[in-house]
Design a protein around this motif. Structure first.
Motif, PDB file in Angstrom:
ATOM      1  N   GLY A 176       0.787  -1.223   0.000  1.00 18.74           N
ATOM      2  CA  GLY A 176       0.000   0.000   0.000  1.00 18.74           C
ATOM      3  C   GLY A 176       0.819   1.272   0.000  1.00 18.74           C
ATOM      4  N   MET A 177       2.062   1.208  -0.482  1.00 18.92           N
ATOM      5  CA  MET A 177       2.950   2.366  -0.399  1.00 18.92           C
ATOM      6  C   MET A 177       2.505   3.531  -1.279  1.00 18.92           C
ATOM      7  SD  MET A 177       5.156   1.600   1.901  1.00 18.92           S
ATOM      8  CE  MET A 177       3.712   0.835   2.675  1.00 18.92           C
ATOM      9  N   ASN A 178       1.742   3.267  -2.318  1.00 18.86           N
ATOM     10  CA  ASN A 178       1.269   4.350  -3.183  1.00 18.86           C
ATOM     11  C   ASN A 178      -0.184   4.724  -2.923  1.00 18.86           C
ATOM     12  OD1 ASN A 178       3.755   4.420  -4.401  1.00 18.86           O
ATOM     13  ND2 ASN A 178       3.146   3.216  -6.179  1.00 18.86           N
ATOM     14  N   LEU A 179      -0.786   4.112  -1.922  1.00 18.83           N
ATOM     15  CA  LEU A 179      -2.197   4.376  -1.641  1.00 18.83           C
ATOM     16  C   LEU A 179      -2.385   5.542  -0.684  1.00 18.83           C
ATOM     17  CD1 LEU A 179      -3.548   0.717  -1.329  1.00 18.83           C
ATOM     18  CD2 LEU A 179      -3.489   2.210  -3.344  1.00 18.83           C
ATOM     19  N   GLY A 180      -1.286   5.952  -0.041  1.00 23.40           N
ATOM     20  CA  GLY A 180      -1.331   7.122   0.828  1.00 23.40           C
ATOM     21  C   GLY A 180      -2.014   6.855   2.157  1.00 23.40           C
ATOM     22  N   GLY A 181      -1.924   7.849   3.022  1.00 23.61           N
ATOM     23  CA  GLY A 181      -2.642   7.859   4.293  1.00 23.61           C
ATOM     24  C   GLY A 181      -2.455   6.614   5.135  1.00 23.61           C
ATOM     25  N   ASP A 182      -3.577   6.104   5.608  1.00 24.93           N
ATOM     26  CA  ASP A 182      -3.556   4.969   6.530  1.00 24.93           C
ATOM     27  C   ASP A 182      -2.994   3.715   5.882  1.00 24.93           C
ATOM     28  OD1 ASP A 182      -4.669   6.594   8.428  1.00 24.93           O
ATOM     29  OD2 ASP A 182      -6.722   5.880   8.120  1.00 24.93           O
ATOM     30  N   PHE A 183      -3.203   3.528   4.581  1.00 27.43           N
ATOM     31  CA  PHE A 183      -2.694   2.329   3.914  1.00 27.43           C
ATOM     32  C   PHE A 183      -1.174   2.270   3.999  1.00 27.43           C
ATOM     33  CE2 PHE A 183      -6.786   2.851   1.727  1.00 27.43           C
ATOM     34  CZ  PHE A 183      -7.293   1.565   1.837  1.00 27.43           C
ATOM     35  N   GLN A 184      -0.525   3.380   3.690  1.00 31.45           N
ATOM     36  CA  GLN A 184       0.933   3.414   3.706  1.00 31.45           C
ATOM     37  C   GLN A 184       1.465   3.203   5.121  1.00 31.45           C
ATOM     38  OE1 GLN A 184       3.033   7.202   2.962  1.00 31.45           O
ATOM     39  NE2 GLN A 184       4.119   6.094   1.340  1.00 31.45           N
ATOM     40  N   GLU A 185       0.879   3.906   6.066  1.00 27.70           N
ATOM     41  CA  GLU A 185       1.325   3.786   7.454  1.00 27.70           C
ATOM     42  C   GLU A 185       1.141   2.353   7.965  1.00 27.70           C
ATOM     43  OE1 GLU A 185       0.525   5.818  11.860  1.00 27.70           O
ATOM     44  OE2 GLU A 185      -0.593   6.483  10.104  1.00 27.70           O
ATOM     45  N   LYS A 186      -0.005   1.770   7.678  1.00 25.77           N
ATOM     46  CA  LYS A 186      -0.279   0.403   8.115  1.00 25.77           C
ATOM     47  C   LYS A 186       0.704  -0.569   7.465  1.00 25.77           C
ATOM     48  CE  LYS A 186      -3.898  -3.145   8.229  1.00 25.77           C
ATOM     49  NZ  LYS A 186      -5.307  -3.482   7.854  1.00 25.77           N
ATOM     50  N   GLY A 187       0.961  -0.400   6.166  1.00 28.60           N
ATOM     51  CA  GLY A 187       1.882  -1.291   5.480  1.00 28.60           C
ATOM     52  C   GLY A 187       3.282  -1.233   6.059  1.00 28.60           C
ATOM     53  N   LEU A 188       3.764  -0.027   6.341  1.00 30.53           N
ATOM     54  CA  LEU A 188       5.101   0.118   6.925  1.00 30.53           C
ATOM     55  C   LEU A 188       5.143  -0.448   8.339  1.00 30.53           C
ATOM     56  CD1 LEU A 188       6.110   3.684   5.712  1.00 30.53           C
ATOM     57  CD2 LEU A 188       7.231   1.526   5.131  1.00 30.53           C
ATOM     58  N   ASN A 189       4.121  -0.181   9.119  1.00 27.87           N
ATOM     59  CA  ASN A 189       4.095  -0.690  10.499  1.00 27.87           C
ATOM     60  C   ASN A 189       4.104  -2.218  10.519  1.00 27.87           C
ATOM     61  OD1 ASN A 189       4.090   1.871  11.583  1.00 27.87           O
ATOM     62  ND2 ASN A 189       1.867   1.958  11.874  1.00 27.87           N
ATOM     63  N   GLN A 190       3.327  -2.826   9.627  1.00 26.64           N
ATOM     64  CA  GLN A 190       3.295  -4.289   9.580  1.00 26.64           C
ATOM     65  C   GLN A 190       4.641  -4.863   9.163  1.00 26.64           C
ATOM     66  OE1 GLN A 190      -0.032  -5.024   6.947  1.00 26.64           O
ATOM     67  NE2 GLN A 190      -1.488  -5.183   8.647  1.00 26.64           N
TER      68      GLN A 190
END
Length: 199
Positions: A176-190
């Protein structure tokens, strides 16, 4: 002491998520295994040529029939393969490009998947020769692909690793790195949460 070989394949040096994951991996691995030797091969800075007739000639022709360029191609393949053979742990950092791995990483794989060296053919089928090694794959993806038909990274790399005898493979996806917002943050955190369990 173990030897860790890291293969970087992102075309970007700056703002690369897969490179950020790699650095986190290195920091955590060094903290847990300070005596280990870590080598990094960056395929963006030092790309490997794609499979061609010169490399095939280097592999297949008797030494007296090889041209200078075929000998040079064989020597390059030998160096890459020797580096892989010497490693106990393989880490591949692979951003998703067009649903698959970067072509630079594919070119590297084409140099090190070698009959009689990293696998062999037997009456019952091919057998991997790199048993006992571990592999980690760090991916960065613009969308969310894990478990979907659009994911051609993980199935391919699992098959390739098994083909050469590496069955202990851990995938860490930053999605989700190009989806922005919560998607990017969630993907990096996971991804970072899974990385913290690796070392």
């Amino acid at each position: 002491m173990s030897r860790v070989l890291i293969i970087e394949s992102s075309a970007r040096q700056q703002d690369s998520v897969s490179r950020q994951l790699t650095q986190t991996f290195i920091n955590q691995w060094k903290a847990a295994h300070p005596a280990d030797e870590i080598s990094v091969r960056d395929l963006a800075i030092d790309p490997v040529p794609h499979l061609d007739a010169n490399l095939l000639g280097g592999w297949m022709k008797p030494v007296e029939q090889r041209s200078d360029i075929e000998n040079a191609s064989l020597e390059r393949s030998n160096q890459l393969t020797d580096q892989l053979l010497a490693a106990d742990v393989l880490v591949m950092a692979a951003p998703m490009y067009n649903f698959a791995i970067p072509s630079t990483l594919k070119a590297w794989l084409d140099h090190v998947l070698r009959a009689g060296v990293t696998f062999k053919y037997t009456p019952t089928g091919p057998q991997g020769l790199l048993t006992g090694k571990r592999a980690f794959v760090l991916t960065a993806r613009g969308g969310i692909h894990a478990g979907a038909s659009s994911d051609h990274q993980e199935p391919y790399l699992r098959q390739v690793m098994a083909f050469i005898g590496i069955h202990d493979v851990t995938f860490i996806h930053a999605e989700g790195m190009n989806l922005g917002g919560d998607f990017q943050e969630k993907g990096l955190n996971q991804a970072h949460a899974k990385l913290s369990q690796v070392a």
